[in-house]
Scaffold this motif. Structure first.
Motif, PDB file in Angstrom:
ATOM      1  N   LEU A  85       0.873  -1.176   0.000  1.00 53.59           N
ATOM      2  CA  LEU A  85       0.000   0.000   0.000  1.00 53.59           C
ATOM      3  C   LEU A  85       0.911   1.228   0.000  1.00 53.59           C
ATOM      4  O   LEU A  85       1.560   1.528   0.992  1.00 53.59           O
ATOM      5  CB  LEU A  85      -0.902  -0.026   1.240  1.00 53.59           C
ATOM      6  CG  LEU A  85      -1.767  -1.283   1.353  1.00 53.59           C
ATOM      7  CD1 LEU A  85      -2.291  -1.457   2.771  1.00 53.59           C
ATOM      8  CD2 LEU A  85      -2.902  -1.254   0.352  1.00 53.59           C
ATOM      9  N   ASN A  86       0.953   1.918  -1.151  1.00 57.36           N
ATOM     10  CA  ASN A  86       1.960   2.956  -1.379  1.00 57.36           C
ATOM     11  C   ASN A  86       1.586   4.331  -0.853  1.00 57.36           C
ATOM     12  O   ASN A  86       2.158   5.327  -1.276  1.00 57.36           O
ATOM     13  CB  ASN A  86       2.243   3.092  -2.888  1.00 57.36           C
ATOM     14  CG  ASN A  86       3.117   1.981  -3.394  1.00 57.36           C
ATOM     15  OD1 ASN A  86       3.875   1.376  -2.648  1.00 57.36           O
ATOM     16  ND2 ASN A  86       3.011   1.696  -4.672  1.00 57.36           N
ATOM     17  N   GLY A  87       0.639   4.424   0.039  1.00 61.47           N
ATOM     18  CA  GLY A  87       0.315   5.708   0.631  1.00 61.47           C
ATOM     19  C   GLY A  87      -0.870   6.402  -0.012  1.00 61.47           C
ATOM     20  O   GLY A  87      -1.383   6.004  -1.050  1.00 61.47           O
ATOM     21  N   ASP A  88      -1.308   7.476   0.665  1.00 63.31           N
ATOM     22  CA  ASP A  88      -2.475   8.253   0.249  1.00 63.31           C
ATOM     23  C   ASP A  88      -3.726   7.373   0.181  1.00 63.31           C
ATOM     24  O   ASP A  88      -4.621   7.608  -0.637  1.00 63.31           O
ATOM     25  CB  ASP A  88      -2.241   8.955  -1.086  1.00 63.31           C
ATOM     26  CG  ASP A  88      -1.138  10.009  -1.020  1.00 63.31           C
ATOM     27  OD1 ASP A  88      -0.621  10.241   0.088  1.00 63.31           O
ATOM     28  OD2 ASP A  88      -0.806  10.582  -2.053  1.00 63.31           O
ATOM     29  N   ILE A  89      -3.776   6.390   1.041  1.00 65.69           N
ATOM     30  CA  ILE A  89      -4.988   5.578   1.158  1.00 65.69           C
ATOM     31  C   ILE A  89      -6.100   6.457   1.734  1.00 65.69           C
ATOM     32  O   ILE A  89      -7.253   6.375   1.327  1.00 65.69           O
ATOM     33  CB  ILE A  89      -4.738   4.344   2.051  1.00 65.69           C
ATOM     34  CG1 ILE A  89      -3.627   3.459   1.460  1.00 65.69           C
ATOM     35  CG2 ILE A  89      -6.026   3.559   2.266  1.00 65.69           C
ATOM     36  CD1 ILE A  89      -3.932   2.886   0.082  1.00 65.69           C
ATOM     37  N   VAL A  90      -5.738   7.308   2.681  1.00 60.39           N
ATOM     38  CA  VAL A  90      -6.671   8.275   3.264  1.00 60.39           C
ATOM     39  C   VAL A  90      -6.319   9.668   2.768  1.00 60.39           C
ATOM     40  O   VAL A  90      -5.251   9.894   2.202  1.00 60.39           O
ATOM     41  CB  VAL A  90      -6.632   8.220   4.805  1.00 60.39           C
ATOM     42  CG1 VAL A  90      -7.176   6.905   5.315  1.00 60.39           C
ATOM     43  CG2 VAL A  90      -5.212   8.430   5.327  1.00 60.39           C
TER      44      VAL A  90
END
Length: 203
Positions: A85-90
């Motif tokens: 999960l490379n970030g900016d999920i939220v």
């Protein structure tokens, strides 16, 4: 120059061009052990992983959580060994958004792997997921720069390394803009694991 009807006569034309240089001979092509010429690998080495980023859902507006869950369901259908999960999920780093991240990712089948934890094997309903934060995980609700405090409280250290079937993954935190400003202590780790990879025949 002289000009008459229908024609132009130039006395002289000069051109400045780059000098010719000898092109060094090219080294002969050689196989690269990291590249497969036909996309196939030995059965023992044939594995896949997936990545997911930039869903940017919020606790205030949860519609995009459905996108994350559906995306993870599609990913799991291809049966990857793991998901990064490379970030900016939220969209922000608020405690509510971060709590919703865990809830949503687990609803999508993510078996979130803690730092230094041995990952579980994938199952028909789950896949090991490694979450590294992006810049949005550190944003305040007004879009200004905040911290990763809520993310760290929920998910732990924001950088890590792990090996999977001979491949070394190095997940780094650049949420504040640079590796140095986001966490200087990850730079010695980066140097160490790269040096080890050069010597380690298992990587």
């Amino acid at each position: 120059h002289l000009q008459a009807p229908g024609e132009v006569v130039f006395k002289s034309i000069e051109a400045d061009v780059a000098p010719e240089i000898a092109t060094p001979p090219l080294e002969p092509l050689r196989p690269d052990p990291l590249i497969s010429p036909d996309g196939r690998f030995d059965r023992d080495d044939d594995w896949t992983f997936a990545t997911l980023s930039d869903v940017q859902f919020t606790a205030v507006s949860q519609e995009l959580t459905k996108v994350a869950i559906a995306s993870l369901a599609r990913i799991r259908r291809d049966r990857p060994d793991l998901v990064v999960l490379n970030g900016d999920i939220v969209d922000t780093g608020s405690a509510a958004d971060i709590a919703l991240a865990r809830q949503t990712l687990e609803a999508g089948g993510c078996d979130l792997v803690a730092v230094d934890e041995t990952p579980p094997a994938p199952t028909p309903g789950t896949v090991p997921c490694y979450y590294v934060p992006g810049n949005h995980e550190s944003y305040l609700a007004n879009g200004s720069q905040g911290t990763l405090d809520a993310w760290i409280a929920e998910f732990g250290r924001p950088y890590r390394t792990f090996d999977h079937k001979g491949t070394r993954f190095i997940l780094l935190n650049s949420a504040i803009g640079t590796l140095r400003s986001s966490g200087f202590d990850q730079l010695p780790m980066l140097e160490q694991v790269l040096q080890d990879a050069r010597r380690n025949r298992d990587v």
